[in-house]
Design a protein around this motif. Structure first.
Motif, mmCIF file in Angstrom:
data_model
loop_
_atom_site.group_PDB
_atom_site.id
_atom_site.type_symbol
_atom_site.label_atom_id
_atom_site.label_comp_id
_atom_site.label_asym_id
_atom_site.label_seq_id
_atom_site.Cartn_x
_atom_site.Cartn_y
_atom_site.Cartn_z
ATOM 1 N N LEU A 116 0.800 -1.216 0.000
ATOM 2 C CA LEU A 116 0.000 0.000 0.000
ATOM 3 C C LEU A 116 0.840 1.276 0.000
ATOM 4 N N ALA A 117 2.041 1.186 0.544
ATOM 5 C CA ALA A 117 2.861 2.395 0.684
ATOM 6 C C ALA A 117 3.090 3.128 -0.646
ATOM 7 N N PRO A 118 3.421 2.409 -1.742
ATOM 8 C CA PRO A 118 3.620 3.119 -3.016
ATOM 9 C C PRO A 118 2.361 3.820 -3.524
ATOM 10 N N ILE A 119 1.189 3.355 -3.071
ATOM 11 C CA ILE A 119 -0.070 3.974 -3.491
ATOM 12 C C ILE A 119 -0.433 5.135 -2.569
ATOM 13 N N LEU A 120 -0.401 4.874 -1.258
ATOM 14 C CA LEU A 120 -0.848 5.883 -0.292
ATOM 15 C C LEU A 120 0.138 7.025 -0.123
ATOM 16 N N GLY A 121 1.425 6.762 -0.363
ATOM 17 C CA GLY A 121 2.420 7.823 -0.229
ATOM 18 C C GLY A 121 2.093 9.039 -1.093
ATOM 19 N N GLU B 233 5.534 3.184 9.670
ATOM 20 C CA GLU B 233 6.173 2.271 8.732
ATOM 21 C C GLU B 233 6.748 2.964 7.503
ATOM 22 N N ASP B 234 6.142 4.025 7.058
ATOM 23 C CA ASP B 234 6.599 4.689 5.834
ATOM 24 C C ASP B 234 6.699 6.189 6.088
ATOM 25 N N GLU B 235 7.906 6.741 5.970
ATOM 26 C CA GLU B 235 8.120 8.154 6.276
ATOM 27 C C GLU B 235 7.364 9.070 5.324
#
Length: 252
Positions: A1-6, A173-175
């Motif tokens: 999800l990080a590449p999408i939500l970032g 988890e994701d800056e």
């Protein structure tokens, strides 16, 4: 999800900043404060074709809204309405994600009620709901007075895992996600809308509870959030009437 939500959270923070800029900036550009009408459409299309900051700043300052041939009063009201609703929706979504409203918030409220009953050694509180709801004849109820299911503890345990995992994912988890989300909420504290500000103070408490120990948040919390809350308390803007203590509690 990080590449999408970032990128999503980065865009949300950017859009909020540009949408409120005409009301926040001390010397806003006059053309940015007016709604985009049919008369401006040709010039707007020319700027849009070039793209970049030159287009996005005025576009989001008008909340991305094209009002056509509406009269000026209705057009300005529409832009203002959209600006406020967009910001409030952003805050409401984050409240749900961080268990500050909805079903997940009910789980936490029920847990707090059970802990209070255990401390006072008063089991009657477990079957007592709000005063505006009828009793449940000795059966355990949730914080809102609804009866608890036979397998409610298992259901709540799964909800706890989900809410803790989502909170950890969004804030630790994701800056890229965490930085944009937190900065967006801090900026919302300075927007002249008491509804949004009150709810964002609650989100700030959840952020502080979760990440105050992390050195990665030193600048965001120790400088930006602190400066924003201190500024609001010192300057006492008119729109903050009634939520002064909410802001003071965040500062504390």
């Amino acid at each position: 999800l990080a590449p999408i939500l970032g990128p999503v959270f980065e865009h949300m923070q950017y859009r909020l900043e540009k949408s409120w800029a005409p009301l926040i900036d001390s010397n806003p550009k006059i053309e940015f404060t007016k709604a985009l009408t049919s008369q401006d459409s040709v010039a707007a299309a020319a700027v849009a074709s070039r793209g970049g900051e030159e287009w996005f700043s005025p576009y989001y300052a008008r909340c991305g809204l094209f009002v056509g041939d509406l009269d000026s009063t209705t057009a300005e009201a529409a832009v203002e309405k959209f600006r406020v609703e967009f910001t409030r929706t952003f805050g409401d979504i984050l409240q749900s994600a961080l268990a500050l409203k909805g079903d997940w918030a009910l789980v936490l409220a029920t847990q707090a009620k059970e802990e209070q009953a255990a401390k006072k050694n008063d089991s009657s509180k477990l079957s007592t709901g709000p005063r505006n709801r009828l009793g449940s004849e000795g059966k355990k109820v949730n914080a809102d007075g609804t009866p608890r299911a036979e397998n409610q503890e298992a259901i709540d345990a799964r909800k706890f895992l989900r809410m803790n995992s989502l909170c950890h994912f969004l804030l630790l988890e994701d800056e890229r996600i965490a930085g944009s989300l937190t900065l967006g909420i801090i900026q919302c504290l300075g927007y002249p809308d008491a509804y949004t500000c009150r709810r964002c103070t609650r989100i700030c408490h959840r952020i502080l509870e979760t990440v105050a120990w992390s050195p990665k948040y030193t600048h965001l919390l120790g400088h930006q959030m602190f400066m924003m809350t201190a500024k609001n308390i010192v300057t006492e803007p008119k729109w903050m009437v009634g939520i002064e203590w909410d802001m003071i509690n965040v500062l504390r």
